[in-house]
Design an enzyme around this catalytic site. Structure first.
Site, PDB file in Angstrom:
ATOM      1  N   ASP A 168       5.661   5.559  24.327  1.00 37.24           N
ATOM      2  CA  ASP A 168       4.347   6.265  24.076  1.00 37.24           C
ATOM      3  C   ASP A 168       3.725   6.981  25.317  1.00 37.24           C
ATOM      4  OD1 ASP A 168       1.280   7.131  23.240  1.00 37.24           O
ATOM      5  OD2 ASP A 168       1.398   5.344  21.630  1.00 37.24           O
ATOM      6  N   LYS A 203      -4.176  10.696  26.976  1.00 39.22           N
ATOM      7  CA  LYS A 203      -5.591  10.856  27.643  1.00 39.22           C
ATOM      8  C   LYS A 203      -5.622   9.994  28.845  1.00 39.22           C
ATOM      9  CE  LYS A 203      -7.501  11.736  23.037  1.00 39.22           C
ATOM     10  NZ  LYS A 203      -8.566  11.233  21.803  1.00 39.22           N
ATOM     11  N   GLU A 232      14.321  14.786  19.421  1.00 40.46           N
ATOM     12  CA  GLU A 232      14.682  15.212  20.796  1.00 40.46           C
ATOM     13  C   GLU A 232      15.037  16.842  20.706  1.00 40.46           C
ATOM     14  OE1 GLU A 232      16.751  14.432  25.281  1.00 40.46           O
ATOM     15  OE2 GLU A 232      17.204  13.138  23.534  1.00 40.46           O
TER      16      GLU A 232
END
Length: 248
Positions: free
Chosen positions: A154, A158, A230
């Site tokens: 992950d 932000k 991917e």
């Protein structure tokens, strides 16, 4: 109630991946993951019910694993975050002489990987449920890993969430203690800012050396399959970065 909407406790009353296997035994630190436990299909649930007691275990942090008992006397690679398990299964099939200890918190993926391992006869795969940091720190012996894989973690894009990213100096400190000399840490990401951060912290860490000629990012090695996800990203113009660093 459909299998997709049932909770793990309702699906696996007689044993299966627990929602919080380490419980309150360890510190409540900032984690790099969020458990995702919905949408378990009937096939995934069936694989967990039948195979979990043999090929799966919870990361409770209460014992040190005997990797020889789990895999036999073969080198063992830890894979952190395996998604639905397709890449894990393909790499395990291509290298049956290496044990693959795959850890994730995604119940559907755990069931899918168990089903793939059974279908392909992959005796060299074990599935761990829980926090990879607790697994490494509390349940793996020093210098016990022949490799470490972190594929598409992950990215926490932000800025206020960057502290949640897995590949940080303190994670590398721990990884270095659990990897044998010569073991390779292989990371891959399609999030360029995270790739740059990974490269920077690995370059600065004294326990690892870059295997890429001239330094920088590496070419995708042939042994890491191109996943469907991917491939879709590449079709959209995403750039995938591989990093291969050797434990000194």
């Amino acid at each position: 109630m459909s299998p997709q909407s049932q909770t793990p406790s309702r699906l696996f009353p007689d044993g299966g991946p627990a929602a919080d296997p380490a419980g309150d035994h360890f510190e409540r630190r900032i984690r790099s993951f969020q458990p995702r436990r919905s949408r378990v299909t009937a096939g995934q649930a069936d694989a967990i019910r039948r195979l979990w007691s043999t090929w799966g275990f919870d990361v409770d942090g209460q014992r040190v694993l005997d990797l020889d008992a789990l895999f036999g006397a073969v080198p063992v690679v830890l894979e952190i975050g395996f998604g639905m398990g397709e890449t894990t299964a393909r790499m395990a099939a291509a290298d049956p002489g290496t044990g693959v200890l795959a850890v994730d918190v995604h119940t559907p993926g755990q069931g899918n990987l168990l089903a793939l391992a059974e279908r392909e006869g992959l005796a060299n795969v074990r599935v761990a449920n829980g926090d990879a940091v607790i697994l490494m720190r509390e349940m793996l012996a020093p210098a016990s890993l022949a490799g470490l894989r972190v594929y598409f973690p992950d990215p926490w894009p932000k800025k206020r969430h960057h502290k949640r990213r897995l590949v940080q100096p303190e994670f590398l400190d721990l990884a270095a203690t659990r990897m044998a000399p010569g073991a390779v840490l292989h990371c891959a990401t399609d999030w360029e800012p995270y790739a740059e951060q990974m490269l920077a912290v690995l370059d600065e860490h004294g326990a690892f050396e870059n295997t890429a000629p001239g330094g920088g990012f590496a070419e995708r090695p042939a042994h890491r399959p191109l996943t469907r996800f991917e491939g879709q990203g590449l079709d959209k113009g995403h750039v995938v970065r591989d990093l291969l660093f050797r434990r000194k």
